[in-house]
Motif scaffolding. Sequence first.
Motif, PDB file in Angstrom:
ATOM      1  N   UNK A   1      -7.564   4.225   3.393  1.00 12.36           N
ATOM      2  CA  UNK A   1      -8.514   4.217   2.348  1.00 12.36           C
ATOM      3  C   UNK A   1      -8.148   3.323   1.315  1.00 12.36           C
ATOM      4  N   UNK A   2      -9.276   3.296   0.209  1.00 18.32           N
ATOM      5  CA  UNK A   2      -8.922   2.554  -0.968  1.00 18.32           C
ATOM      6  C   UNK A   2      -9.068   3.612  -2.323  1.00 18.32           C
ATOM      7  N   UNK A   3      -8.207   3.608  -3.010  1.00 16.56           N
ATOM      8  CA  UNK A   3      -8.365   4.644  -4.269  1.00 16.56           C
ATOM      9  C   UNK A   3      -9.671   3.868  -5.151  1.00 16.56           C
TER      10      UNK A   3
ATOM     11  N   UNK B   1      -5.355   0.027  -1.522  1.00 21.10           N
ATOM     12  CA  UNK B   1      -5.248   0.626  -0.181  1.00 21.10           C
ATOM     13  C   UNK B   1      -3.854   1.800  -0.308  1.00 21.10           C
ATOM     14  N   UNK B   2      -4.379   2.726   0.692  1.00 22.72           N
ATOM     15  CA  UNK B   2      -3.280   3.716   1.215  1.00 22.72           C
ATOM     16  C   UNK B   2      -3.559   4.265   2.383  1.00 22.72           C
ATOM     17  N   UNK B   3      -2.573   4.765   2.985  1.00 16.25           N
ATOM     18  CA  UNK B   3      -2.853   5.260   4.476  1.00 16.25           C
ATOM     19  C   UNK B   3      -2.411   6.697   4.569  1.00 16.25           C
TER      20      UNK B   3
ATOM     21  N   UNK C   1       0.928  -1.190  -0.028  1.00 16.86           N
ATOM     22  CA  UNK C   1      -0.039  -0.103  -0.110  1.00 16.86           C
ATOM     23  C   UNK C   1       0.901   1.057   0.030  1.00 16.86           C
ATOM     24  N   UNK C   2       0.432   2.545  -0.440  1.00 16.18           N
ATOM     25  CA  UNK C   2       0.930   3.506  -0.401  1.00 16.18           C
ATOM     26  C   UNK C   2       0.789   4.314   1.060  1.00 16.18           C
TER      27      UNK C   2
ATOM     28  N   UNK D   1     -12.087   5.735  -0.918  1.00 15.00           N
ATOM     29  CA  UNK D   1     -13.268   5.115  -0.054  1.00 15.00           C
ATOM     30  C   UNK D   1     -12.385   4.781   1.326  1.00 15.00           C
ATOM     31  N   UNK D   2     -13.175   5.319   2.605  1.00 20.55           N
ATOM     32  CA  UNK D   2     -12.464   5.035   3.848  1.00 20.55           C
ATOM     33  C   UNK D   2     -12.627   3.397   3.989  1.00 20.55           C
TER      34      UNK D   2
END
Length: 132
Positions: A112-114, A119-121, A73-74, A96-97
């Motif tokens: 979140x997801x793009x 996923x990214x944080x 994930x980023x 999207x949270x």
Amino acid sequence: MAVKKTAVIVLDCAKPEELAEFHAGLLGGTVGVGDDPDYVEVSDGQGLCLAVHRDYGYAPPSWPRPEDSQQSHLRILVARGDMDEAEREAVGLGARPVDAKDNSGPRDTRTYSDPAGHSFTLAVYAEPTARR
């Protein structure tokens, strides 16, 4: 002597230009499309580079289901006082949270997801500490 190298993280998706626009908006970068329309880069002119690649058989990640791993994930670092604004920007761009609880502290992270499901944080910068 080692050959000079650089690296870029590449996210697979079905619609690379759309996902590149999302990440450019989120990271304050610009979108660059070269000769290959299936490969799009996002850069900020200061060293940030992220690429998006069209996968014709793309299936979004199924994480956070308990039986699936996140794999990668980023992690996007922001100043503590900017966390709420960064969250509003991300959601406004289409994120999207997944886990957006306010941890209010040095370990404040929000996941979140793009739009393509990666996923990214958002996370608070680590504060430097003095060594004893």
